[in-house]
Design an enzyme around this catalytic site. Structure first.
Site, PDB file in Angstrom:
ATOM      1  N   ASP A   1       0.858  -1.196   0.000  1.00 11.78           N
ATOM      2  CA  ASP A   1       0.000   0.000   0.000  1.00 11.78           C
ATOM      3  C   ASP A   1       0.888   1.239   0.000  1.00 11.78           C
ATOM      4  O   ASP A   1       2.110   1.147   0.096  1.00 11.78           O
ATOM      5  CB  ASP A   1      -0.945  -0.015   1.212  1.00 11.78           C
ATOM      6  CG  ASP A   1      -0.192   0.072   2.535  1.00 11.78           C
ATOM      7  OD1 ASP A   1       0.895  -0.514   2.637  1.00 11.78           O
ATOM      8  OD2 ASP A   1      -0.686   0.725   3.474  1.00 11.78           O
TER       9      ASP A   1
ATOM     10  N   HIS B   1       1.665  -8.730  -3.672  1.00  9.89           N
ATOM     11  CA  HIS B   1       0.649  -7.713  -3.361  1.00  9.89           C
ATOM     12  C   HIS B   1       1.399  -6.404  -3.166  1.00  9.89           C
ATOM     13  O   HIS B   1       1.848  -6.068  -2.061  1.00  9.89           O
ATOM     14  CB  HIS B   1      -0.116  -8.111  -2.092  1.00  9.89           C
ATOM     15  CG  HIS B   1      -1.284  -7.215  -1.790  1.00  9.89           C
ATOM     16  ND1 HIS B   1      -2.539  -7.435  -2.296  1.00  9.89           N
ATOM     17  CD2 HIS B   1      -1.385  -6.096  -1.032  1.00  9.89           C
ATOM     18  CE1 HIS B   1      -3.363  -6.507  -1.862  1.00  9.89           C
ATOM     19  NE2 HIS B   1      -2.684  -5.670  -1.091  1.00  9.89           N
TER      20      HIS B   1
ATOM     21  N   ASP C   1       1.137 -17.337  -4.599  1.00  5.61           N
ATOM     22  CA  ASP C   1       1.781 -16.256  -5.350  1.00  5.61           C
ATOM     23  C   ASP C   1       0.706 -15.561  -6.186  1.00  5.61           C
ATOM     24  O   ASP C   1       0.679 -15.671  -7.408  1.00  5.61           O
ATOM     25  CB  ASP C   1       2.910 -16.813  -6.232  1.00  5.61           C
ATOM     26  CG  ASP C   1       3.650 -15.696  -6.976  1.00  5.61           C
ATOM     27  OD1 ASP C   1       3.360 -14.506  -6.700  1.00  5.61           O
ATOM     28  OD2 ASP C   1       4.496 -16.014  -7.828  1.00  5.61           O
TER      29      ASP C   1
ATOM     30  N   GLU D   1       2.350 -10.020   0.387  1.00  6.45           N
ATOM     31  CA  GLU D   1       2.621  -8.577   0.352  1.00  6.45           C
ATOM     32  C   GLU D   1       4.085  -8.324   0.701  1.00  6.45           C
ATOM     33  O   GLU D   1       4.689  -9.045   1.484  1.00  6.45           O
ATOM     34  CB  GLU D   1       1.711  -7.836   1.347  1.00  6.45           C
ATOM     35  CG  GLU D   1       1.892  -6.325   1.292  1.00  6.45           C
ATOM     36  CD  GLU D   1       0.752  -5.536   1.935  1.00  6.45           C
ATOM     37  OE1 GLU D   1      -0.129  -6.162   2.561  1.00  6.45           O
ATOM     38  OE2 GLU D   1       0.745  -4.297   1.800  1.00  6.45           O
TER      39      GLU D   1
HETATM   40  O1  G3I Z   1       1.364 -12.847  17.043  1.00  3.64           O
HETATM   41  C1  G3I Z   1       0.078 -13.443  16.924  1.00  3.64           C
HETATM   42  C2  G3I Z   1       0.133 -14.864  17.411  1.00  3.64           C
HETATM   43  O2  G3I Z   1       0.428 -14.878  18.768  1.00  3.64           O
HETATM   44  C3  G3I Z   1      -1.216 -15.529  17.103  1.00  3.64           C
HETATM   45  O3  G3I Z   1      -1.141 -16.871  17.433  1.00  3.64           O
HETATM   46  C4  G3I Z   1      -1.544 -15.391  15.633  1.00  3.64           C
HETATM   47  C5  G3I Z   1      -2.895 -15.960  15.262  1.00  3.64           C
HETATM   48  O4  G3I Z   1      -3.307 -15.527  13.986  1.00  3.64           O
HETATM   49  O5  G3I Z   1      -1.570 -14.037  15.294  1.00  3.64           O
HETATM   50  C6  G3I Z   1      -0.346 -13.375  15.499  1.00  3.64           C
HETATM   51  O6  G3I Z   1      -0.536 -12.038  15.186  1.00  3.64           O
HETATM   52  C7  G3I Z   1      -0.656 -11.686  13.854  1.00  3.64           C
HETATM   53  C8  G3I Z   1       0.385 -10.618  13.611  1.00  3.64           C
HETATM   54  O7  G3I Z   1       0.193 -10.022  12.383  1.00  3.64           O
HETATM   55  C9  G3I Z   1       1.791 -11.214  13.648  1.00  3.64           C
HETATM   56  O8  G3I Z   1       2.749 -10.218  13.556  1.00  3.64           O
HETATM   57  C10 G3I Z   1      -2.062 -11.187  13.619  1.00  3.64           C
HETATM   58  O9  G3I Z   1      -2.961 -12.247  13.640  1.00  3.64           O
HETATM   59  C11 G3I Z   1      -2.120 -10.492  12.297  1.00  3.64           C
HETATM   60  O10 G3I Z   1      -3.393  -9.944  12.075  1.00  3.64           O
HETATM   61  C12 G3I Z   1      -1.059  -9.416  12.209  1.00  3.64           C
HETATM   62  O11 G3I Z   1      -1.036  -8.923  10.940  1.00  3.64           O
HETATM   63  C13 G3I Z   1      -0.516  -7.620  10.716  1.00  3.64           C
HETATM   64  C14 G3I Z   1      -1.315  -7.030   9.568  1.00  3.64           C
HETATM   65  O12 G3I Z   1      -0.769  -5.794   9.183  1.00  3.64           O
HETATM   66  C15 G3I Z   1      -2.774  -6.836   9.923  1.00  3.64           C
HETATM   67  O13 G3I Z   1      -2.909  -5.909  10.915  1.00  3.64           O
HETATM   68  C16 G3I Z   1       0.950  -7.753  10.308  1.00  3.64           C
HETATM   69  O14 G3I Z   1       1.755  -8.102  11.436  1.00  3.64           O
HETATM   70  C17 G3I Z   1       1.458  -6.443   9.730  1.00  3.64           C
HETATM   71  O15 G3I Z   1       2.737  -6.676   9.197  1.00  3.64           O
HETATM   72  C18 G3I Z   1       0.530  -5.937   8.650  1.00  3.64           C
HETATM   73  O16 G3I Z   1       0.979  -4.703   8.228  1.00  3.64           O
HETATM   74  C19 G3I Z   1       0.372  -4.162   7.066  1.00  3.64           C
HETATM   75  C20 G3I Z   1      -0.147  -2.787   7.434  1.00  3.64           C
HETATM   76  O17 G3I Z   1      -1.192  -2.916   8.360  1.00  3.64           O
HETATM   77  C21 G3I Z   1      -0.596  -2.007   6.198  1.00  3.64           C
HETATM   78  N1  G3I Z   1       0.445  -1.997   5.220  1.00  3.64           N
HETATM   79  C22 G3I Z   1       0.845  -3.304   4.806  1.00  3.64           C
HETATM   80  C23 G3I Z   1       1.419  -4.081   5.973  1.00  3.64           C
HETATM   81  C24 G3I Z   1       1.969  -5.429   5.550  1.00  3.64           C
HETATM   82  O18 G3I Z   1       0.993  -6.364   5.228  1.00  3.64           O
HETATM   83  O1  9MR Z   2      -3.719  -3.665   0.158  1.00  3.49           O
HETATM   84  C1  9MR Z   2      -3.952  -3.741   1.545  1.00  3.49           C
HETATM   85  C2  9MR Z   2      -2.715  -4.237   2.248  1.00  3.49           C
HETATM   86  O2  9MR Z   2      -1.664  -3.323   2.105  1.00  3.49           O
HETATM   87  C3  9MR Z   2      -3.006  -4.518   3.711  1.00  3.49           C
HETATM   88  O3  9MR Z   2      -1.921  -5.184   4.317  1.00  3.49           O
HETATM   89  C4  9MR Z   2      -4.238  -5.378   3.849  1.00  3.49           C
HETATM   90  C5  9MR Z   2      -4.650  -5.584   5.297  1.00  3.49           C
HETATM   91  O4  9MR Z   2      -4.883  -4.388   5.925  1.00  3.49           O
HETATM   92  O5  9MR Z   2      -5.330  -4.803   3.174  1.00  3.49           O
HETATM   93  C6  9MR Z   2      -5.115  -4.633   1.810  1.00  3.49           C
HETATM   94  O6  9MR Z   2      -6.245  -4.038   1.239  1.00  3.49           O
HETATM   95  C7  9MR Z   2      -7.346  -4.881   1.058  1.00  3.49           C
HETATM   96  C8  9MR Z   2      -8.428  -4.571   2.072  1.00  3.49           C
HETATM   97  O7  9MR Z   2      -7.990  -4.852   3.380  1.00  3.49           O
HETATM   98  C9  9MR Z   2      -9.680  -5.352   1.761  1.00  3.49           C
HETATM   99  N1  9MR Z   2     -10.107  -5.117   0.414  1.00  3.49           N
HETATM  100  C10 9MR Z   2      -9.091  -5.475  -0.570  1.00  3.49           C
HETATM  101  C11 9MR Z   2      -7.834  -4.699  -0.359  1.00  3.49           C
HETATM  102  C12 9MR Z   2      -6.742  -5.151  -1.347  1.00  3.49           C
HETATM  103  O8  9MR Z   2      -7.065  -4.874  -2.630  1.00  3.49           O
END
Ligand code: G3I
Ligand code: 9MR
Ligand code: ZN
Length: 587
Positions: free
Chosen positions: A193, A515, A560, A569
């Site tokens: 993003d 992604h 992929d 991503e």
């Molecule tokens: O650590 C827990 C673990 O204890 C548990 O058992 C497990 C069960 O699903 O979850 C683990 O946590 C996960 C965590 O990532 C691990 O780091 C969460 O479920 C999971 O939702 C979380 O996802 C994060 C995601 O955003 C959604 O919030 C990612 O860490 C984080 O890297 C990702 O970051 C996104 C930004 O929001 C937006 N930009 C893109 C970026 C990369 O995808």
């Molecule tokens: O593109 C978004 C990505 O950077 C984030 O990690 C992810 C979770 O927050 O969300 C992606 O966006 C999606 C959104 O959450 C749901 N609708 C589809 C989007 C991707 O096209």
């Protein structure tokens, strides 16, 4: 690449992928799949598609039953080594039966592939002294490609990989407590993003600056061919500064730092300059509006910057230190103001309920930079509860900075530091790293991963194991730490169940559909190069993963596909861990 050589490749299906991988240390190595034999490899024969250092262990892995293997020269298929495969081991993380092909006693530089009589061949790989240098270069240029607010151009190496300046219009969101336009041009797009998030910037920038501090003698001379190249500052620092400048702009006059600057919703899959959604500075919605985690992260990164930039740009170093001190003071006043997305905002949250570890990190970095006793005292009063984080590597993450706090304290040679505390941190790290080494050797895929590690960004966890082992190696140099770190790198570069290099345009069979909005915009012929995909994720938080067979082992929950943001991503935090790991494995 000269066009005559390019023509030699043109009939091959892998031209795009190869162009990134064939130029190693200035040499053109001819990929065999084109000149010789098969035009496709058997995915059951897994190699690190970048390769193996001349002097270290060299192991390929095979997941189809077989007895023997051969290493063949890529350009003519001549057999240069043969051996017996080891006994099969069952891998519960993937369901595969894995046999090792060990050719560590082979020591001749060149380009090769593995052949299993009756089963086929692997993708090509290289054996060379400094085999990961080009991958380091591409991974660092991955950051350059993420630059926001400026035109970006990867140059003749990747023609057409460019975009005009993006996201030039910013404003304050109502949650910030301020009003009006606020451009804050700069920084890196966080991931696939176009948002920019302080919390993820903190660990990513900090990790790059650490790579410099620990491996600077190897990195100093590597040109990244970025606009600042040649300005007298090493390029890894030039690149880190691009993001630091944006981080500094996110600080309010009272010292606090706003949490993020993003649009309210994710844009479509358009190239950066075509995303016209306003880029809004967001806060917590109520006084004091800034968040403690974001503010402490600036304090930490700013303190490191003050140390490392001092000899290159004393004015910038002083500015970073001043910002760091003001940020620290703000967190003393507001020790745990947390962030949640304001109503109507759906971009990433990086919400962290506990900012104590970020504050510990800030205090440790400020103490290491200034030597002032107030920071030392804070650290000593607060570190003990975090010591156990070192017992379950890799532990550090965007929401868990305690390991970096502890390590920076132990790496600091400041007078007044507590020797017993330092010894405890070092000891715990070394003991845990030894356990990781044992586990890595025993794992059929030779990785440090455990079932619980297959979460969102699991490839970053694999890279972070590498970082952990490399830090242990700083405390107590030990070839087994370096080897196990490299084993995790081999996994990321193709020695895995998918026989896939998770770094775009690195290796003959690399991830194609990350992604990543610029890559998905259709403006370039393939993905932007040098970017690490998130990797298998048993959490399955997207529709693509949710639709995969229910009984897949965790290490297989990956696709992929562009739509799989939860497994495919790219993101600056796992990119930074990859860079650190590559830096640690340079010769
Ligand atoms: O650590 C827990 C673990 O204890 C548990 O058992 C497990 C069960 O699903 O979850 C683990 O946590 C996960 C965590 O990532 C691990 O780091 C969460 O479920 C999971 O939702 C979380 O996802 C994060 C995601 O955003 C959604 O919030 C990612 O860490 C984080 O890297 C990702 O970051 C996104 C930004 O929001 C937006 N930009 C893109 C970026 C990369 O995808
Ligand atoms: O593109 C978004 C990505 O950077 C984030 O990690 C992810 C979770 O927050 O969300 C992606 O966006 C999606 C959104 O959450 C749901 N609708 C589809 C989007 C991707 O096209
Ligand atoms: Zn931008």
């Amino acid at each position: 690449m000269p066009s005559s050589l390019f023509l030699a490749f043109i009939h091959a299906p892998f031209v795009q992928k190869l162009s990134a991988s064939v130029v190693i240390a200035g040499l053109l190595l001819f990929p065999a799949s084109l000149a010789h034999g098969a035009d496709s490899a058997n995915a059951a024969i897994k190699v690190d598609q970048v390769g193996y250092p001349l002097d270290g262990p060299k192991v390929a892995l095979v997941s189809t039953p077989a007895e023997t293997f051969q290493v063949r020269r890529a350009n003519d298929g001549i057999v240069v080594f043969q051996g017996k495969l080891a006994q099969a081991q069952a891998d519960s993380l993937t369901g595969d039966q894995v046999q090792a092909a060990d050719f560590s006693s082979f020591h001749k530089a060149g380009s090769y592939y593995l052949e299993i009589p009756g089963a086929g061949r692997s993708w090509n790989f290289t054996v060379a002294k400094n085999v990961f240098e080009r991958t380091y270069y591409l991974a660092m240029r991955g950051f350059y490609g993420q630059r926001c607010g400026t035109a970006v151009d990867l140059g003749p190496e990747f023609p057409g990989y460019s975009h005009p300046a993006c996201h030039l219009h910013g404003k304050f969101h109502s949650s910030s407590g301020a009003k009006g336009p606020r451009d804050n041009i700069g920084g890196w797009h966080d991931a696939g993003d176009y948002g920019r998030y302080m919390v993820n910037s903190g660990i990513s920038t900090g990790t790059l600056l650490w790579a410099w501090e620990i491996y600077g003698s190897k990195l100093r001379k590597i040109s990244l061919k970025i606009p600042e190249t040649g300005n007298g500052t090493p390029d890894i620092l030039n690149e880190a500064r691009w993001n630091l400048e944006w981080m500094l702009k996110m600080q309010d006059d009272d010292g606090g730092v706003w949490h993020k600057q993003t649009s309210e919703n994710f844009s479509g899959f358009v190239s950066p300059e075509d995303d016209t959604l306003p880029s809004e500075v967001m806060g917590t919605g109520a006084a004091p509006y800034k968040s403690t985690c974001a503010t402490a992260d600036l304090a930490a990164a700013g303190a490191i910057a003050a140390r490392v930039f001092k000899r290159y740009d004393a004015k910038f170093a002083a500015r970073a230190l001043d910002a760091s001190r003001r940020a620290w003071a703000w967190t003393e006043k507001y020790p745990n103001v947390t962030f949640k997305n304001p109503p109507g905002v759906n971009t990433g949250e990086y919400g962290d309920a506990n900012c104590k570890d970020e504050r510990l990190w800030a205090a440790a970095e400020l103490g290491r930079t200034t030597g002032e006793s107030a920071f030392n005292d804070f650290f000593l009063k607060n570190y003990a509860e975090f010591l156990p984080t070192l017992d379950s590597p890799p532990a550090e993450n965007w929401n868990q900075l305690a390991p970096m706090a502890l390590w920076t304290y132990a790496l600091s040679r400041r007078k007044g530091s507590d020797a017993t505390t330092i010894a405890a941190i070092r000891q715990r790290t070394i003991v845990a790293a030894r356990a990781v080494v044992d586990r890595t050797i025993a794992n059929p895929y030779r990785i440090s991963m455990q079932s619980k590690d297959y979460v969102w960004g699991s490839n970053g966890i694999a890279a972070s194991y590498g970082l952990y082992l490399l830090i242990a190696n700083v405390f107590s140099p030990d070839a087994s730490f370096l080897d196990a770190a490299r084993d995790n790198l081999h996994y990321l570069l193709g020695r895995n169940t998918f026989s896939l290099s998770w770094v775009t345009q690195v290796g003959q069979n690399s991830v194609q559909h990350p992604h990543h909005r610029p890559s998905g915009s259709g403006k370039q012929p393939g993905p932007w190069p040098g970017l690490l995909s998130g990797g298998p994720n048993a959490g399955r938080q997207d529709a693509v993963l949710a639709a995969l067979p229910k009984d897949l082992p965790p290490g297989k929950v990956y696709a992929d596909q562009l739509a799989s943001y939860a497994s495919n991503e790219i993101a600056i935090n796992w990119q930074a861990s990859l860079v650190f790991l590559l830096a640690g494995e340079l010769r």
